[in-house]
Design an enzyme around this catalytic site. Structure first.
Site: not given
Ligand SMILES: [Zn+2]
Length: 264
Positions: A2-3, A51, A229, A232, A257, A260
């Site tokens: 978990p974040e 966490k 993406c 882009c 990506c 990017c």
């Molecule tokens: Zn991209």
């Protein structure tokens, strides 16, 4: 895993359910703490540190960590649990509610004064009162050759970034996750961006990094392998970053990506 924002929300839910109430039930289903009895103690507060979730009582701190699959459920007393009892690792009950921790990764009861030993290795907590971007940036620069995509997960540097956010943060900074920290740009900017993104999501599910709440458009790259993406149009790629000390490797797919976030 978990974040930090998820853990923050879980701790807030437990705090609402338990704080200020006397425990009439405490059940730790791990051998080392099976005999510990906290009944009669009043829960002072429940907080998240990175966490980790800390339930603070006058004499003790109950420390738990969700690790991969852990969840806390709060039930009205007498309500049927939504998961099988054998998966429960801890139960804390008041007159009105039962808080049940299922599949928790860490379950330990500590003397309150030694609490810092359990979590003391954490860097500044992105959602905590000790947040300090300068300290986090300094920690980040201690291992300048390390890939930024691994350093972001290191809770000793700053606490709270998990697998979703490390991919998203690298996208937002336009940096390939494999880039060494020293070439990844201003470390304070990384720390401040991480704070901004987690803070914006602290009371929100699902998490959103794009500003777009529509399904399938909430995250830039995480979980989007092969899809175009959003910026882009090139297909998102996924891979792993090797880290021999990484105990949770199974889950650690990183997304990027190629347009990017060009490789260095
Ligand atoms: Zn991209």
């Amino acid at each position: 895993m978990p974040e930090g924002d998820t853990v923050f929300q879980v701790a807030a839910q437990l705090h609402t359910a338990l704080a200020g109430n006397i425990l009439i039930e405490s059940d730790f289903r791990v051998p080392r703490f099976a005999a510990v009895d906290l009944t009669g103690e009043t829960v002072e507060e429940v907080v998240a540190r990175g966490k980790h979730i800390l339930v603070r009582l006058p004499q003790h701190t109950f420390h738990s960590h969700l690790m991969m699959d852990g969840q806390w459920h709060v039930y009205g007393r007498g309500t049927r649990w939504r998961k099988p009892g054998f998966r429960a690792r801890a139960v804390l009950g008041t007159e009105r509610v039962q808080a049940v921790g299922f599949d928790l990764g860490i379950v330990e009861v500590l003397p309150r004064e030694t609490e810092a030993d359990a979590i003391g290795h954490l860097g500044p907590d992105l959602l905590g009162p000790d947040w300090d971007p300068v300290v986090a940036a300094g920690n980040l620069m201690r291992e300048p050759e390390r890939p930024i995509g691994l350093a972001l997960l290191d809770q000793r540097i700053m606490a709270g970034v998990g697998n979703v956010y490390r991919s998203e943060l690298c996208f937002l900074r336009g940096v390939d996750p494999a880039t060494p920290v020293r070439e990844a740009g201003d470390p304070t900017a990384w720390a401040e961006l991480a704070h901004r993104v987690l803070h914006a999501n602290r009371n929100r599910t699902p998490r959103v990094t794009t500003g777009d709440l529509r399904r399938g458009r909430q995250l830039w790259v995480y979980g989007r392998r092969g899809t175009p993406c959003l910026r882009c149009g090139r297909p998102i790629e996924s891979g792993t970053l090797a880290d021999p000390s990484d105990v949770e490797r199974a889950e650690r797919v990183v997304y990027r990506c190629p347009g990017c976030q060009p490789p260095r």
